[in-house]
Design an enzyme around this catalytic site. Structure first.
Site, short mmCIF file in Angstrom:
data_model
loop_
_atom_site.label_atom_id
_atom_site.label_comp_id
_atom_site.label_asym_id
_atom_site.label_seq_id
_atom_site.Cartn_x
_atom_site.Cartn_y
_atom_site.Cartn_z
CB ALA A 1 46.18 45.52 41.61
CG HIS B 1 40.74 34.56 28.34
ND1 HIS B 1 41.55 34.41 29.45
CD2 HIS B 1 41.45 34.09 27.30
CE1 HIS B 1 42.70 33.86 29.08
NE2 HIS B 1 42.67 33.66 27.79
CB SER C 1 49.14 32.90 37.73
OG SER C 1 48.21 32.50 36.72
NE ARG D 1 32.75 33.50 36.82
CZ ARG D 1 33.57 33.28 35.79
NH1 ARG D 1 33.47 32.14 35.09
NH2 ARG D 1 34.46 34.17 35.43
N GLY E 1 48.16 41.49 38.13
CA GLY E 1 47.27 40.48 38.70
C GLY E 1 47.07 39.25 37.86
P1 OAD Z 1 45.02 33.53 38.39
O1 OAD Z 1 44.06 33.23 39.48
O2 OAD Z 1 45.75 32.40 37.71
O3 OAD Z 1 46.14 34.52 38.93
C1 OAD Z 1 45.77 35.67 39.64
C2 OAD Z 1 47.06 36.35 40.08
O4 OAD Z 1 46.70 37.56 40.72
C3 OAD Z 1 47.84 35.51 41.10
O5 OAD Z 1 49.21 35.48 40.72
C4 OAD Z 1 47.63 36.26 42.42
O6 OAD Z 1 48.79 36.21 43.23
C5 OAD Z 1 47.41 37.66 41.94
N1 OAD Z 1 46.58 38.47 42.82
C6 OAD Z 1 45.54 38.06 43.60
N2 OAD Z 1 45.01 39.12 44.26
C7 OAD Z 1 45.72 40.22 43.85
C8 OAD Z 1 45.66 41.60 44.17
N3 OAD Z 1 44.76 42.10 45.02
N4 OAD Z 1 46.56 42.43 43.58
C9 OAD Z 1 47.50 41.96 42.72
N5 OAD Z 1 47.61 40.65 42.38
C10 OAD Z 1 46.72 39.81 42.94
O7 OAD Z 1 44.22 34.38 37.30
P2 OAD Z 1 44.69 34.72 35.82
O8 OAD Z 1 46.18 34.88 35.74
O9 OAD Z 1 43.85 35.85 35.37
O10 OAD Z 1 41.19 31.61 31.53
O11 OAD Z 1 44.25 33.40 35.01
C11 OAD Z 1 44.45 33.43 33.63
C12 OAD Z 1 43.37 32.62 33.00
O12 OAD Z 1 43.31 31.33 33.63
C13 OAD Z 1 41.97 33.18 33.18
O13 OAD Z 1 41.69 34.19 32.25
C14 OAD Z 1 41.13 31.95 32.92
C15 OAD Z 1 41.94 30.94 33.73
O14 OAD Z 1 41.90 29.68 33.18
C16 OAD Z 1 39.97 31.50 30.86
O15 OAD Z 1 38.92 31.75 31.42
C17 OAD Z 1 40.09 31.05 29.45
#
Ligand code: OAD
Length: 234
Positions: free
Chosen positions: A226, A113, A184, A68, A182
């Protein structure tokens, strides 16, 4: 809707951005809950990014982070990172462990995080070290106390860094507009920052590819990439 979001953000006095993996997707970094690809597709981040995973196979976990880190070294900030970095008045709270906001020039970044570009002692003896993402270290012992060294990121089941969390809460409680990008919005306590801002009277603007756990809180929700939308509304 773009106009409504622009006007809302222009009239706000204290804007905070709150971002997730979708902000960095167009930079080539995979999100957590979208389809997986590549050699690590068969590994579940939820197990690798955990202390249990580290106890079970520390080398595998460190190799996964090394992969990564190399991907991040080759990635570039995208137009959304640059638009956010252009707003020196905005505090950027992010769930992302990548350093793309900082590399785009953003100064006020709160990483709830943790940070992929830094290692720390697993026993929290105080050792920490910014690492070279192009040459990520292998599994190693803490030079100060002999325990193992691991990335300075929050693993599942681990507490968020208390001081960092406190500044994120303060920023979101005091803002009058929260720009959510961006995410969920399903992982707590981080996702709770959106409801906290709302409860303190902030307007909520969401930019996401699809509806999310925060859609019900949005004053304006813009569905799309985004990298296209954020530069148009900031
Ligand atoms: P997710 O993968 O859960 O969600 C990513 C979101 O971004 C989804 O709703 C996608 O639809 C959206 N998305 C993807 N590509 C995009 C783009 N080009 N423009 C706009 N939106 C886009 O990731 P997170 O919400 O960040 O925790 O997940 C939250 C946490 O869950 C992370 O920080 C991690 C994970 O467990 C830890 O590492 C502690």
């Amino acid at each position: 809707m773009i106009g409504a979001a622009r006007r809302l953000l222009e009239s706000a006095e204290r804007v905070v951005s709150f971002s997730g993996a979708g902000l960095s997707a167009e930079s080539g970094l995979s999100t957590f809950r979208d389809a997986k690809e590549g050699i690590w597709a068969q590994y579940d981040p939820m197990t690798l990014a955990s202390h249990e995973g580290f106890e079970a196979d520390a080398n595998l976990v460190i190799d996964w982070y090394a992969w990564r880190r190399r991907v991040l070294a080759d990635a570039e900030p995208n137009p959304a990172h640059r638009a956010l970095a252009g707003r020196s008045d905005v505090v950027h709270v992010t769930q992302n462990v990548d350093n793309l906001l900082a590399r785009a020039g953003a100064e006020r970044v709160i990483q709830v995080h943790g940070r992929l570009d830094t290692d720390r002692c697993d026993a929290r003896c105080g050792f920490e070290e910014v690492i070279d993402l192009t040459e990520p270290p292998a599994l190693r012992e803490c030079p100060r106390c002999g325990e193992r060294v691991r990335p300075d990121v929050v693993w599942f089941g681990e507490a968020l860094p208390a001081d960092v969390w406190a500044s994120a809460e303060r920023a979101c409680a005091e803002c009058d507009a929260l720009l959510v990008i961006g995410t969920s919005a399903v992982v707590y306590p981080a996702a709770g920052l959106i409801g906290l801002a709302k409860a303190h009277g902030a307007s909520i603007v969401i930019v996401n590819l699809e509806p999310s756990g925060a859609s019900g809180l949005a004053d304006v929700e813009l569905l799309g990439p985004a990298g296209d939308i954020v530069p148009q509304i900031l």
